[in-house]
Design a protein around this motif. Structure first.
Motif, PDB file in Angstrom:
ATOM      1  N   CYS A  84     -32.916  -1.380 -22.973  1.00  0.00           N
ATOM      2  CA  CYS A  84     -33.813  -1.768 -21.869  1.00  0.00           C
ATOM      3  C   CYS A  84     -34.991  -2.568 -22.419  1.00  0.00           C
ATOM      4  N   ARG A  85     -34.699  -3.556 -23.241  1.00  0.00           N
ATOM      5  CA  ARG A  85     -35.776  -4.384 -23.792  1.00  0.00           C
ATOM      6  C   ARG A  85     -36.124  -5.461 -22.754  1.00  0.00           C
ATOM      7  N   ALA A  86     -36.913  -5.062 -21.772  1.00  0.00           N
ATOM      8  CA  ALA A  86     -37.268  -5.948 -20.670  1.00  0.00           C
ATOM      9  C   ALA A  86     -38.760  -6.249 -20.698  1.00  0.00           C
ATOM     10  N   GLN A  87     -39.117  -7.350 -20.041  1.00  0.00           N
ATOM     11  CA  GLN A  87     -40.529  -7.665 -19.842  1.00  0.00           C
ATOM     12  C   GLN A  87     -40.985  -7.074 -18.515  1.00  0.00           C
ATOM     13  N   LEU A  88     -42.066  -6.324 -18.574  1.00  0.00           N
ATOM     14  CA  LEU A  88     -42.605  -5.684 -17.377  1.00  0.00           C
ATOM     15  C   LEU A  88     -43.672  -6.564 -16.759  1.00  0.00           C
ATOM     16  N   VAL A  89     -43.550  -6.801 -15.463  1.00  0.00           N
ATOM     17  CA  VAL A  89     -44.576  -7.516 -14.700  1.00  0.00           C
ATOM     18  C   VAL A  89     -45.014  -6.604 -13.559  1.00  0.00           C
ATOM     19  N   LEU A  90     -46.264  -6.178 -13.597  1.00  0.00           N
ATOM     20  CA  LEU A  90     -46.856  -5.372 -12.540  1.00  0.00           C
ATOM     21  C   LEU A  90     -47.670  -6.269 -11.623  1.00  0.00           C
ATOM     22  N   ALA A  91     -47.679  -5.960 -10.344  1.00  0.00           N
ATOM     23  CA  ALA A  91     -48.505  -6.698  -9.383  1.00  0.00           C
ATOM     24  C   ALA A  91     -49.150  -5.713  -8.431  1.00  0.00           C
ATOM     25  N   ALA A  92     -50.404  -5.972  -8.098  1.00  0.00           N
ATOM     26  CA  ALA A  92     -51.137  -5.065  -7.208  1.00  0.00           C
ATOM     27  C   ALA A  92     -52.237  -5.828  -6.500  1.00  0.00           C
ATOM     28  N   ASN A  93     -52.599  -5.355  -5.311  1.00  0.00           N
ATOM     29  CA  ASN A  93     -53.779  -5.865  -4.631  1.00  0.00           C
ATOM     30  C   ASN A  93     -55.022  -5.301  -5.323  1.00  0.00           C
ATOM     31  N   SER A  94     -56.139  -5.957  -5.108  1.00  0.00           N
ATOM     32  CA  SER A  94     -57.370  -5.508  -5.755  1.00  0.00           C
ATOM     33  C   SER A  94     -57.910  -4.225  -5.152  1.00  0.00           C
ATOM     34  N   CYS A  95     -57.569  -3.957  -3.896  1.00  0.00           N
ATOM     35  CA  CYS A  95     -58.109  -2.783  -3.210  1.00  0.00           C
ATOM     36  C   CYS A  95     -57.184  -2.411  -2.061  1.00  0.00           C
ATOM     37  N   PRO A  96     -57.376  -1.246  -1.435  1.00  0.00           N
ATOM     38  CA  PRO A  96     -56.465  -0.816  -0.367  1.00  0.00           C
ATOM     39  C   PRO A  96     -56.452  -1.720   0.854  1.00  0.00           C
ATOM     40  N   CYS A  97     -57.604  -2.326   1.209  1.00  0.00           N
ATOM     41  CA  CYS A  97     -57.628  -3.146   2.429  1.00  0.00           C
ATOM     42  C   CYS A  97     -56.889  -4.456   2.256  1.00  0.00           C
ATOM     43  N   ALA A  98     -56.737  -4.905   1.000  1.00  0.00           N
ATOM     44  CA  ALA A  98     -55.959  -6.106   0.691  1.00  0.00           C
ATOM     45  C   ALA A  98     -56.404  -7.299   1.525  1.00  0.00           C
ATOM     46  N   SER A  99     -57.685  -7.562   1.523  1.00  0.00           N
ATOM     47  CA  SER A  99     -58.204  -8.696   2.277  1.00  0.00           C
ATOM     48  C   SER A  99     -57.727  -9.996   1.646  1.00  0.00           C
ATOM     49  N   ALA A 100     -57.252 -10.905   2.492  1.00  0.00           N
ATOM     50  CA  ALA A 100     -56.767 -12.186   1.986  1.00  0.00           C
ATOM     51  C   ALA A 100     -57.892 -13.038   1.430  1.00  0.00           C
ATOM     52  N   ALA A 101     -59.139 -12.768   1.815  1.00  0.00           N
ATOM     53  CA  ALA A 101     -60.276 -13.535   1.323  1.00  0.00           C
ATOM     54  C   ALA A 101     -60.819 -12.991   0.010  1.00  0.00           C
ATOM     55  N   GLY A 102     -60.218 -11.901  -0.503  1.00  0.00           N
ATOM     56  CA  GLY A 102     -60.681 -11.366  -1.774  1.00  0.00           C
ATOM     57  C   GLY A 102     -61.875 -10.451  -1.612  1.00  0.00           C
ATOM     58  N   ASP A 103     -62.682 -10.362  -2.680  1.00  0.00           N
ATOM     59  CA  ASP A 103     -63.804  -9.421  -2.706  1.00  0.00           C
ATOM     60  C   ASP A 103     -64.870  -9.744  -1.669  1.00  0.00           C
ATOM     61  N   THR A 104     -64.960 -10.994  -1.249  1.00  0.00           N
ATOM     62  CA  THR A 104     -66.015 -11.387  -0.320  1.00  0.00           C
ATOM     63  C   THR A 104     -65.859 -10.725   1.046  1.00  0.00           C
ATOM     64  N   ALA A 105     -64.647 -10.395   1.446  1.00  0.00           N
ATOM     65  CA  ALA A 105     -64.411  -9.779   2.759  1.00  0.00           C
ATOM     66  C   ALA A 105     -63.897  -8.351   2.633  1.00  0.00           C
ATOM     67  N   CYS A 106     -63.976  -7.755   1.452  1.00  0.00           N
ATOM     68  CA  CYS A 106     -63.454  -6.412   1.228  1.00  0.00           C
ATOM     69  C   CYS A 106     -64.300  -5.385   1.979  1.00  0.00           C
ATOM     70  N   THR A 107     -63.645  -4.448   2.631  1.00  0.00           N
ATOM     71  CA  THR A 107     -64.333  -3.390   3.375  1.00  0.00           C
ATOM     72  C   THR A 107     -64.228  -2.038   2.678  1.00  0.00           C
ATOM     73  N   CYS A 108     -63.691  -2.014   1.459  1.00  0.00           N
ATOM     74  CA  CYS A 108     -63.483  -0.757   0.744  1.00  0.00           C
ATOM     75  C   CYS A 108     -64.747  -0.363  -0.016  1.00  0.00           C
ATOM     76  N   SER A 109     -64.994   0.922  -0.059  1.00  0.00           N
ATOM     77  CA  SER A 109     -66.108   1.418  -0.851  1.00  0.00           C
ATOM     78  C   SER A 109     -65.728   1.410  -2.331  1.00  0.00           C
ATOM     79  N   PRO A 110     -66.721   1.435  -3.213  1.00  0.00           N
ATOM     80  CA  PRO A 110     -66.399   1.489  -4.651  1.00  0.00           C
ATOM     81  C   PRO A 110     -65.509   2.680  -5.010  1.00  0.00           C
ATOM     82  N   LEU A 111     -65.711   3.817  -4.345  1.00  0.00           N
ATOM     83  CA  LEU A 111     -64.882   4.987  -4.624  1.00  0.00           C
ATOM     84  C   LEU A 111     -63.429   4.734  -4.231  1.00  0.00           C
ATOM     85  N   GLU A 112     -63.226   4.092  -3.068  1.00  0.00           N
ATOM     86  CA  GLU A 112     -61.849   3.786  -2.636  1.00  0.00           C
ATOM     87  C   GLU A 112     -61.171   2.811  -3.586  1.00  0.00           C
TER      88      GLU A 112
END
Length: 506
Positions: free
Chosen positions: A339-367
């Protein structure tokens, strides 16, 4: 008493083992005894063989029949023994000459009408037969192209038991299956389709050149999935040995396309976040089969929406990624898959997953912290490159109309960088920078201390672990190979460190 024998192959992981099929017919109450650690599928083969022989126009003996599968201590699984059992029974009954089958290797499942059906794992089985010195194998017609990949083995393709009986009795002659040309490969997704994302494009190029694992974060629509899907197109085609390894895994998994008997390109696996541990790593209640990680051998395993996966499932990747193989233990036996594979992980920056990024994020720092902590530190510590993708702006979209570099151009740079690394690593048994052990990095491929000052300071303040420091050095060597330098300088180390700490800094 009449005794006949023939041969088949049992599988454990991607390794095949020869199985001698012996049939003894003696006087006594009619019945069949099957010995040799058969599983439920193999035990049921007696009924399939009986019906197939009768429906193919033959006569099944009505005496006491003892069938032995040797070595008796090896578990036997699957329906691939049907054809060998039928041939041995007919030889013991006198319908076939015993000398005609005593060195023959037979693989295939029988239908009740006598048809011979395709099975999994034909390629590793034929490879095992070739290593054992057998020069002729009988396989289902649907598996013939796969079996013909093995050189110096004569492949006889059959569609029915009656056809095989006629051949072994000399009434007709089956011609060896001739291997045809491989079909053309479909086009791969082009890197030119990715608009903007200079840092992301650079990251997949570095990952392809050095075999590094990659973690992409960013809002929806930033291009994480597009970049991951284009990574296999940047990797060189598989050489003959690697192609056979990958093809064998997909043959056992049952995912080998019927029109493409040989996998020649790096594969891409993208399991859903609902995948279980067995689906990701391998396993199963019956025959042990490879999971998505093993099917991505020599290719790319893409974990999209990584925080949505159960943490325990993702953590099972840690040891296999380090060792390049996974061993699955069961009460009835074990199986080892590469299983010598290359791993690629992908994730949103936060749970709300705002398309505008951090500028429109509604998540608290704890979330945000809670969401990002779903990926364990030990798993992320094994990822060399961590890139935070910003939202694609209107200006970047307009600039993208000038046609970014296509996959073919970037792939040429990757090939040159891998060739440079291959020359440097000649004699070590390694081929990629990501595979170099830490001790060898420090002793044989040491980077000047003057170039490592930034990385050493990050290690001192705890931003890097010792494993992370070694991974920064490996990435720096890859950047050096891409730039045509003989040894990494401060710029390469700084860029490698930035790719390592970018998400942490964010």
């Amino acid at each position: 008493m009449t005794l006949a024998r023939t041969w088949s192959v049992g599988l454990a992981g991607v390794q095949g083992a020869m199985v001698e099929v012996e049939v003894d017919i003696a006087a006594g109450l009619p019945g069949v005894v099957l010995v040799g650690l058969p599983d439920a599928v193999v035990r049921q083969s007696v009924d399939r063989v009986r019906a197939a022989v009768v429906n193919a126009g033959g006569e099944f003996p009505t005496r006491r029949i003892t069938i032995g599968l040797s070595p008796a201590s090896m578990p036997k699984q699957g329906s691939g023994f049907d054809l060998a059992l039928a041939a041995a029974v007919l030889a013991a009954a006198g319908t076939l000459r015993r000398r005609a089958v005593d060195q023959l290797v037979l693989l295939g499942e029988l239908g009740l009408d006598g048809s011979v059906r395709a099975i999994r794992g034909v390629l590793p089985a034929v490879l095992a037969a070739a290593r054992a010195g057998h020069r002729q194998v009988v396989v289902p017609l649907a598996n013939a192209a796969e079996a013909a990949l093995v050189e110096r083995v004569e492949v006889l393709a059959v569609e029915s038991l009656a056809q095989l009986v006629e051949h072994l009795r000399g009434a007709t002659v089956l011609q060896p299956y001739a291997r045809g040309p491989l079909p053309d490969q479909p086009p791969v997704p082009d890197l030119a389709d990715v608009v903007g994302q200079v840092a992301g494009r650079r990251a997949v190029e570095v990952a392809a050149a050095g075999g590094h694992h990659l973690f992409l974060t960013g809002p929806p629509g930033a291009g994480k999935t597009m970049l991951a899907e284009r990574l296999p197109g940047l990797l060189p085609p598989l050489d003959e040995q690697a192609a056979l390894e990958v093809t064998a895994i997909h043959s056992i998994a049952g995912t080998l396309p019927s029109d493409a008997p040989l996998v020649t390109r790096p594969t891409f696996e993208a399991p859903h976040h609902s995948a279980t541990m067995a689906a990701l790593i391998g396993g199963g209640s019956g025959q042990i089969r490879p999971g998505a990680l093993c099917r991505a051998h020599r290719g790319v395993l893409f974990i999209d929406e990584a925080p949505e996966f159960p943490r325990a499932v993702l953590d099972t990747l840690r040891q296999p990624l380090e060792r390049g193989q996974v061993t699955i233990q069961r009460a009835a036996g074990s199986a080892t898959f590469p299983c010598r594979a290359q791993l690629v992980l992908a994730a949103n920056s936060c749970p709300c997953a705002s398309a505008a990024g951090d500028t429109a994020c509604t998540c608290s720092p704890l979330e945000r912290r809670r969401y990002q902590s779903r990926l364990s530190g030990p798993l992320l510590d094994r990822v060399d490159l961590r890139v935070d993708l910003p939202p694609v702006t209107r200006a970047a979209w307009l600039d993208g109309l000038d046609a970014p570099e296509p996959t073919t151009v970037v792939a040429e740079r990757v090939v040159r960088a891998r060739a440079v690394a291959g020359e440097r690593l000649a004699g070590t048994g390694l081929a990629l920078n990501s595979q170099v052990p830490g001790r060898m990095l420090r002793e044989r491929f040491a980077v000047p201390r003057s170039s490592l000052r930034l990385a050493e300071r990050a290690l001192e303040r705890g931003a890097l672990s010792v494993r992370g420091f070694d991974r920064v050095v490996r990435v720096a060597w890859t950047l050096s190979d891409l730039a045509g330098c003989t040894v990494p300088g401060p710029d390469e180390v700084a860029e490698a460190l930035g790719m390592r700490l970018q998400r942490s800094a964010a």
